[in-house]
Design a protein around this motif. Sequence first.
Motif, PDB file in Angstrom:
ATOM      1  N   GLU A  20      -0.524  -8.555  37.780  1.00 11.13           N
ATOM      2  CA  GLU A  20      -0.075  -9.653  38.646  1.00 11.13           C
ATOM      3  C   GLU A  20       0.807  -9.111  39.765  1.00 11.13           C
ATOM      4  OE1 GLU A  20       3.337 -13.041  38.357  1.00 11.13           O
ATOM      5  OE2 GLU A  20       2.021 -12.858  36.596  1.00 11.13           O
ATOM      6  N   TYR A  21       1.737  -8.211  39.397  1.00 10.11           N
ATOM      7  CA  TYR A  21       2.601  -7.583  40.401  1.00 10.11           C
ATOM      8  C   TYR A  21       1.780  -6.742  41.376  1.00 10.11           C
ATOM      9  CZ  TYR A  21       7.053  -8.869  38.204  1.00 10.11           C
ATOM     10  OH  TYR A  21       8.138  -9.559  37.733  1.00 10.11           O
ATOM     11  N   LYS A  22       0.765  -6.058  40.831  1.00  7.08           N
ATOM     12  CA  LYS A  22      -0.103  -5.222  41.671  1.00  7.08           C
ATOM     13  C   LYS A  22      -0.791  -6.070  42.737  1.00  7.08           C
ATOM     14  CE  LYS A  22      -3.936  -1.915  41.266  1.00  7.08           C
ATOM     15  NZ  LYS A  22      -4.819  -1.196  40.300  1.00  7.08           N
ATOM     16  N   LYS A  23      -1.303  -7.238  42.329  1.00  2.00           N
ATOM     17  CA  LYS A  23      -1.983  -8.140  43.259  1.00  2.00           C
ATOM     18  C   LYS A  23      -1.019  -8.678  44.316  1.00  2.00           C
ATOM     19  CE  LYS A  23      -5.506  -9.653  39.958  1.00  2.00           C
ATOM     20  NZ  LYS A  23      -6.002 -10.776  39.116  1.00  2.00           N
ATOM     21  N   ARG A  24       0.267  -8.769  43.951  1.00  2.00           N
ATOM     22  CA  ARG A  24       1.271  -9.280  44.883  1.00  2.00           C
ATOM     23  C   ARG A  24       1.819  -8.185  45.800  1.00  2.00           C
ATOM     24  NH1 ARG A  24       5.556 -12.080  41.182  1.00  2.00           N
ATOM     25  NH2 ARG A  24       6.643 -12.203  43.176  1.00  2.00           N
ATOM     26  N   GLY A  25       1.297  -6.967  45.667  1.00  2.00           N
ATOM     27  CA  GLY A  25       1.697  -5.887  46.560  1.00  2.00           C
ATOM     28  C   GLY A  25       2.972  -5.177  46.181  1.00  2.00           C
ATOM     29  N   LYS A  26       3.392  -5.289  44.906  1.00  2.00           N
ATOM     30  CA  LYS A  26       4.576  -4.563  44.457  1.00  2.00           C
ATOM     31  C   LYS A  26       4.265  -3.062  44.389  1.00  2.00           C
ATOM     32  CE  LYS A  26       6.922  -8.373  43.334  1.00  2.00           C
ATOM     33  NZ  LYS A  26       8.188  -8.787  43.967  1.00  2.00           N
ATOM     34  N   THR A  27       5.279  -2.256  44.558  1.00  2.00           N
ATOM     35  CA  THR A  27       5.141  -0.807  44.404  1.00  2.00           C
ATOM     36  C   THR A  27       5.566  -0.437  42.989  1.00  2.00           C
ATOM     37  OG1 THR A  27       5.609  -0.478  46.741  1.00  2.00           O
ATOM     38  CG2 THR A  27       5.821   1.436  45.300  1.00  2.00           C
ATOM     39  N   ILE A  28       4.718   0.273  42.262  1.00  2.00           N
ATOM     40  CA  ILE A  28       4.983   0.549  40.846  1.00  2.00           C
ATOM     41  C   ILE A  28       4.818   2.044  40.555  1.00  2.00           C
ATOM     42  CG2 ILE A  28       4.302   0.040  38.462  1.00  2.00           C
ATOM     43  CD1 ILE A  28       3.159  -2.618  39.468  1.00  2.00           C
ATOM     44  N   PHE A  29       5.782   2.602  39.816  1.00  2.00           N
ATOM     45  CA  PHE A  29       5.682   3.961  39.280  1.00  2.00           C
ATOM     46  C   PHE A  29       5.463   3.834  37.780  1.00  2.00           C
ATOM     47  CE2 PHE A  29       7.852   4.539  43.246  1.00  2.00           C
ATOM     48  CZ  PHE A  29       7.372   5.743  43.730  1.00  2.00           C
ATOM     49  N   VAL A  49       5.431   7.089  49.316  1.00  2.00           N
ATOM     50  CA  VAL A  49       4.612   6.047  48.716  1.00  2.00           C
ATOM     51  C   VAL A  49       4.677   4.789  49.577  1.00  2.00           C
ATOM     52  CG1 VAL A  49       4.406   4.518  46.716  1.00  2.00           C
ATOM     53  CG2 VAL A  49       4.925   6.931  46.382  1.00  2.00           C
ATOM     54  N   GLU A  50       3.520   4.174  49.803  1.00  2.00           N
ATOM     55  CA  GLU A  50       3.464   2.979  50.622  1.00  2.00           C
ATOM     56  C   GLU A  50       3.573   1.719  49.776  1.00  2.00           C
ATOM     57  OE1 GLU A  50      -0.260   3.506  52.586  1.00  2.00           O
ATOM     58  OE2 GLU A  50       0.594   4.755  54.174  1.00  2.00           O
ATOM     59  N   GLU A  51       3.951   0.644  50.431  1.00  2.00           N
ATOM     60  CA  GLU A  51       4.060  -0.647  49.752  1.00  2.00           C
ATOM     61  C   GLU A  51       2.724  -1.001  49.105  1.00  2.00           C
ATOM     62  OE1 GLU A  51       5.107  -5.316  50.875  1.00  2.00           O
ATOM     63  OE2 GLU A  51       5.253  -3.732  52.377  1.00  2.00           O
ATOM     64  N   GLY A  52       2.776  -1.388  47.818  1.00  2.00           N
ATOM     65  CA  GLY A  52       1.563  -1.757  47.098  1.00  2.00           C
ATOM     66  C   GLY A  52       0.913  -0.617  46.338  1.00  2.00           C
ATOM     67  N   ASP A  53       1.405   0.618  46.503  1.00  2.00           N
ATOM     68  CA  ASP A  53       0.865   1.752  45.747  1.00  2.00           C
ATOM     69  C   ASP A  53       1.285   1.665  44.287  1.00  2.00           C
ATOM     70  OD1 ASP A  53      -0.540   3.020  47.726  1.00  2.00           O
ATOM     71  OD2 ASP A  53       1.075   4.382  48.290  1.00  2.00           O
ATOM     72  N   ILE A  54       0.376   2.021  43.395  1.00  2.00           N
ATOM     73  CA  ILE A  54       0.677   2.143  41.964  1.00  2.00           C
ATOM     74  C   ILE A  54       0.557   3.619  41.635  1.00  2.00           C
ATOM     75  CG2 ILE A  54       0.214   1.264  39.664  1.00  2.00           C
ATOM     76  CD1 ILE A  54       0.693  -0.933  41.732  1.00  2.00           C
TER      77      ILE A  54
END
Length: 265
Positions: A190-199, A49-54
């Motif tokens: 908000e985290y998604k827009k900041r490029g966080k990686t989320i599962f 998974v790459e940085e910023g992937d949800i």
Amino acid sequence: MAKTVILKNVTKTYSMYESKSEQLTDLLLPFKKKKGRKFDAIEGITFSVEEGDIVGLVGINGSGKSTLSNIIGGLTPASSGEVIVEGEVSVIAIKSGLSNNLTGKENIEFKCLLMGYSKEKIEEVMPAIIEFSELGDFINQPVKQYSSGMKAKLGFAISVTADPDVIVIDEALSVGDQTFTDKSLAKMMEYKKRGKTIFFVSHNTKQVENFCTKIAWIEGGHLREFGPTNTVMKNYRTFIRKYNKLSETEQKAFRDSLAAGRKHD
């Protein structure tokens, strides 16, 4: 882009016992032949998974989604394989690892200490956590008096304060009132827009489709498909429609056949 999370042939195996005596024998006599059978909660999972992937983790009950999310979050060690997580990770789950005997406020202090916060930092973030949780006066009551929705609110409010690089959400948005769910999703956006990686683990397929960029479909402990949301969710929805048309007996037979393939001596 840099890979944030890499899973290489990850397997988690548990021992299954028919009695307490079998379990005790294995624990106390490690050199004796093991009595319990093995069960692969997940087996041979590989993807990156790459940085910023949800990433949405989907699958029917018992497929291994929560086991996988706990391994990614560092709560459960893999039995074999390699797990590489770059950056700080935070797990947001329904149970949230809260202590039932502590009050909501005491749980905030305790979990923040575990996250490495100083006393001064805890005092600084405490008001924001309490406000986000929407628990009001219940913040001073023991967590054992909380509903599952209230626990999820508190756990979510504490976890999002940590501002981690990788976030694992396990059904934490499936309980509680719609207003809090909307607010939590807004925080995740908000985290998604900041490029966080989320599962994101959820049975709410609409939430998954609207929120996630990629999907890992887990079936019977194996990775059935991994890829872009529109592609994988189209196939998953087709599977779910067929599954839901089965009778209860047929559904159970399907689940039993998957479980049987995960057991071995």
